[in-house]
Design a protein around this motif. Structure first.
Motif, PDB file in Angstrom:
ATOM      1  N   ASP A  46       0.850  -1.191   0.000  1.00 48.84           N
ATOM      2  CA  ASP A  46       0.000   0.000   0.000  1.00 48.84           C
ATOM      3  C   ASP A  46       0.882   1.236   0.000  1.00 48.84           C
ATOM      4  O   ASP A  46       1.389   1.641   1.027  1.00 48.84           O
ATOM      5  N   GLN A  47       1.066   1.813  -1.189  1.00 52.34           N
ATOM      6  CA  GLN A  47       1.948   2.963  -1.311  1.00 52.34           C
ATOM      7  C   GLN A  47       1.165   4.234  -1.053  1.00 52.34           C
ATOM      8  O   GLN A  47       0.563   4.783  -1.966  1.00 52.34           O
ATOM      9  N   GLN A  48       1.171   4.698   0.151  1.00 55.06           N
ATOM     10  CA  GLN A  48       0.456   5.924   0.463  1.00 55.06           C
ATOM     11  C   GLN A  48       1.217   7.150  -0.025  1.00 55.06           C
ATOM     12  O   GLN A  48       0.626   8.212  -0.201  1.00 55.06           O
ATOM     13  N   VAL A  49       2.524   7.015  -0.158  1.00 55.78           N
ATOM     14  CA  VAL A  49       3.357   8.105  -0.680  1.00 55.78           C
ATOM     15  C   VAL A  49       4.144   7.538  -1.855  1.00 55.78           C
ATOM     16  O   VAL A  49       4.848   6.541  -1.704  1.00 55.78           O
ATOM     17  N   LYS A  50       3.999   8.160  -3.004  1.00 57.81           N
ATOM     18  CA  LYS A  50       4.599   7.610  -4.216  1.00 57.81           C
ATOM     19  C   LYS A  50       5.561   8.594  -4.847  1.00 57.81           C
ATOM     20  O   LYS A  50       5.232   9.747  -5.061  1.00 57.81           O
ATOM     21  N   ASN A  54       9.103  15.003  -7.860  1.00 55.18           N
ATOM     22  CA  ASN A  54       7.665  14.925  -7.646  1.00 55.18           C
ATOM     23  C   ASN A  54       7.271  13.835  -6.659  1.00 55.18           C
ATOM     24  O   ASN A  54       7.991  12.842  -6.491  1.00 55.18           O
ATOM     25  N   CYS A  55       6.107  14.049  -6.052  1.00 53.07           N
ATOM     26  CA  CYS A  55       5.610  13.125  -5.038  1.00 53.07           C
ATOM     27  C   CYS A  55       4.091  13.188  -5.038  1.00 53.07           C
ATOM     28  O   CYS A  55       3.516  14.273  -5.125  1.00 53.07           O
ATOM     29  N   ASP A  56       3.462  12.037  -4.980  1.00 51.00           N
ATOM     30  CA  ASP A  56       2.009  11.961  -4.874  1.00 51.00           C
ATOM     31  C   ASP A  56       1.633  11.189  -3.614  1.00 51.00           C
ATOM     32  O   ASP A  56       2.382  10.311  -3.179  1.00 51.00           O
ATOM     33  N   TYR A  57       0.487  11.506  -3.059  1.00 51.79           N
ATOM     34  CA  TYR A  57       0.055  10.787  -1.871  1.00 51.79           C
ATOM     35  C   TYR A  57      -1.425  10.451  -2.000  1.00 51.79           C
ATOM     36  O   TYR A  57      -2.158  11.053  -2.779  1.00 51.79           O
ATOM     37  N   THR A  58      -1.836   9.468  -1.226  1.00 53.45           N
ATOM     38  CA  THR A  58      -3.227   9.019  -1.330  1.00 53.45           C
ATOM     39  C   THR A  58      -4.014   9.231  -0.038  1.00 53.45           C
ATOM     40  O   THR A  58      -5.233   9.305  -0.067  1.00 53.45           O
ATOM     41  N   PHE A  86      13.861  11.801  -0.440  1.00 53.63           N
ATOM     42  CA  PHE A  86      12.663  11.109   0.006  1.00 53.63           C
ATOM     43  C   PHE A  86      11.573  12.120   0.329  1.00 53.63           C
ATOM     44  O   PHE A  86      11.808  13.091   1.052  1.00 53.63           O
ATOM     45  N   CYS A  87      10.420  11.841  -0.179  1.00 52.16           N
ATOM     46  CA  CYS A  87       9.220  12.560   0.200  1.00 52.16           C
ATOM     47  C   CYS A  87       8.620  11.806   1.386  1.00 52.16           C
ATOM     48  O   CYS A  87       8.617  10.570   1.396  1.00 52.16           O
ATOM     49  N   ALA A  88       8.132  12.525   2.386  1.00 50.51           N
ATOM     50  CA  ALA A  88       7.521  11.878   3.544  1.00 50.51           C
ATOM     51  C   ALA A  88       6.299  12.683   3.963  1.00 50.51           C
ATOM     52  O   ALA A  88       6.213  13.891   3.695  1.00 50.51           O
ATOM     53  N   ALA A  89       5.385  12.019   4.615  1.00 46.50           N
ATOM     54  CA  ALA A  89       4.155  12.673   5.039  1.00 46.50           C
ATOM     55  C   ALA A  89       3.727  12.138   6.389  1.00 46.50           C
ATOM     56  O   ALA A  89       4.068  11.009   6.759  1.00 46.50           O
ATOM     57  N   THR A 132       4.241   9.760  13.058  1.00 48.95           N
ATOM     58  CA  THR A 132       4.953   8.750  12.288  1.00 48.95           C
ATOM     59  C   THR A 132       5.046   9.170  10.832  1.00 48.95           C
ATOM     60  O   THR A 132       4.049   9.579  10.232  1.00 48.95           O
ATOM     61  N   LEU A 133       6.220   9.059  10.288  1.00 49.67           N
ATOM     62  CA  LEU A 133       6.425   9.423   8.887  1.00 49.67           C
ATOM     63  C   LEU A 133       6.176   8.236   7.973  1.00 49.67           C
ATOM     64  O   LEU A 133       6.605   7.122   8.259  1.00 49.67           O
ATOM     65  N   THR A 134       5.499   8.508   6.870  1.00 52.24           N
ATOM     66  CA  THR A 134       5.373   7.543   5.787  1.00 52.24           C
ATOM     67  C   THR A 134       6.205   8.058   4.632  1.00 52.24           C
ATOM     68  O   THR A 134       6.009   9.190   4.179  1.00 52.24           O
ATOM     69  N   PHE A 135       7.123   7.254   4.182  1.00 53.67           N
ATOM     70  CA  PHE A 135       8.075   7.667   3.159  1.00 53.67           C
ATOM     71  C   PHE A 135       7.707   7.128   1.784  1.00 53.67           C
ATOM     72  O   PHE A 135       7.121   6.055   1.654  1.00 53.67           O
ATOM     73  N   GLY A 136       8.108   7.869   0.762  1.00 53.19           N
ATOM     74  CA  GLY A 136       8.131   7.342  -0.583  1.00 53.19           C
ATOM     75  C   GLY A 136       9.408   6.547  -0.797  1.00 53.19           C
ATOM     76  O   GLY A 136      10.263   6.461   0.089  1.00 53.19           O
TER      77      GLY A 136
END
Lengths: 113, 115
Positions: free
Chosen positions: A1-5, A22-26, A89-92, A100-104
């Protein structure tokens, strides 16, 4: 499950030109976005961040743009320098919880002289 | 400038052995994290720790993993019985608080190789 792409595994740019990563998130619960830079054999180093209430944040040569409706952010580096060559790295993270960070997966930037 | 430190930089172990990875967070930080990065994959969250207890953990952080802050400065990650798939870079991070502008500072990582 790629929440950050991060769909581009690598990017090559000439010195002095602009680098756009670029970075996309869901996940709509994310409301804080960060860019980290990582050199080999080192840990990620914080670069710049943006809150979801903003659409732009600038720090020297680095600018992050956020398009919340498109769930897209980008990091602009102008002008690019050879020392910028690293993995970015993009993180959100959400505002709730313990940040907690979610990374691409990262984009390797190579800036050539 | 204060920084997060981690030891050892590289740990080689046999499958089934216990390993302890050590971290010294930045001294006035209150929130501590472990992440890992398997070669070629993204950095993944393992666990967060605050006020001497686990605050959040991921699915990766199963019963084989534990964390503790034994002496107020070190923050350790223990893997009781290592598996081949535990081979990864393990990053410790710390954060001052939970305010929006407080980012996580990462250590240089420990490369764990399980043979």
């Amino acid at each position: 499950d790629q929440q950050v792409k991060q769909n581009s595994p690598s990017l090559s740019v000439q010195e002095g030109r602009i680098s756009i990563l670029n970075c996309d998130y869901t996940n709509s619960m994310f409301d804080y976005f960060l860019w980290y830079k990582k050199y080999p054999a080192e840990g990620p180093t914080f670069l710049i961040s943006i809150s979801s209430i903003k659409d732009k944040n600038e720090d020297g040569r680095f600018t992050v743009f956020l398009n919340k409706s498109a769930k897209h952010l980008s990091l602009h580096i102008v002008p690019s320098q050879p020392g910028d060559s690293a993995v970015y790295f993009c993180a959100a993270r959400p505002s709730s919880g313990y940040s907690t960070l979610t990374f691409g997966k990262g984009t390797m930037l190579l800036v050539s002289p | 400038e204060p920084e997060v430190t981690q030891t050892p930089s590289h740990q080689v172990t046999q499958m089934g052995q216990e390993v302890i990875l050590r971290c010294v967070p930045i001294s006035n930080h209150l929130y501590f994290y472990w992440y890992r990065q398997i070669l070629g994959q993204k950095v993944e969250f393992l666990v967060s720790f605050y006020n001497n207890e686990i605050s959040e953990k991921s699915e990766i952080f199963d019963d084989q993993f534990s964390v503790e802050r034994p002496d107020g400065s070190n923050f350790t990650l223990k893997i009781r019985s290592t598996k081949l798939e535990d081979s990864a870079m393990y990053f410790c991070a710390s954060r001052l608080g939970l305010a929006g502008a407080d980012e996580q500072f990462f250590g240089p990582g420990t490369r764990l190789t399980v043979l």
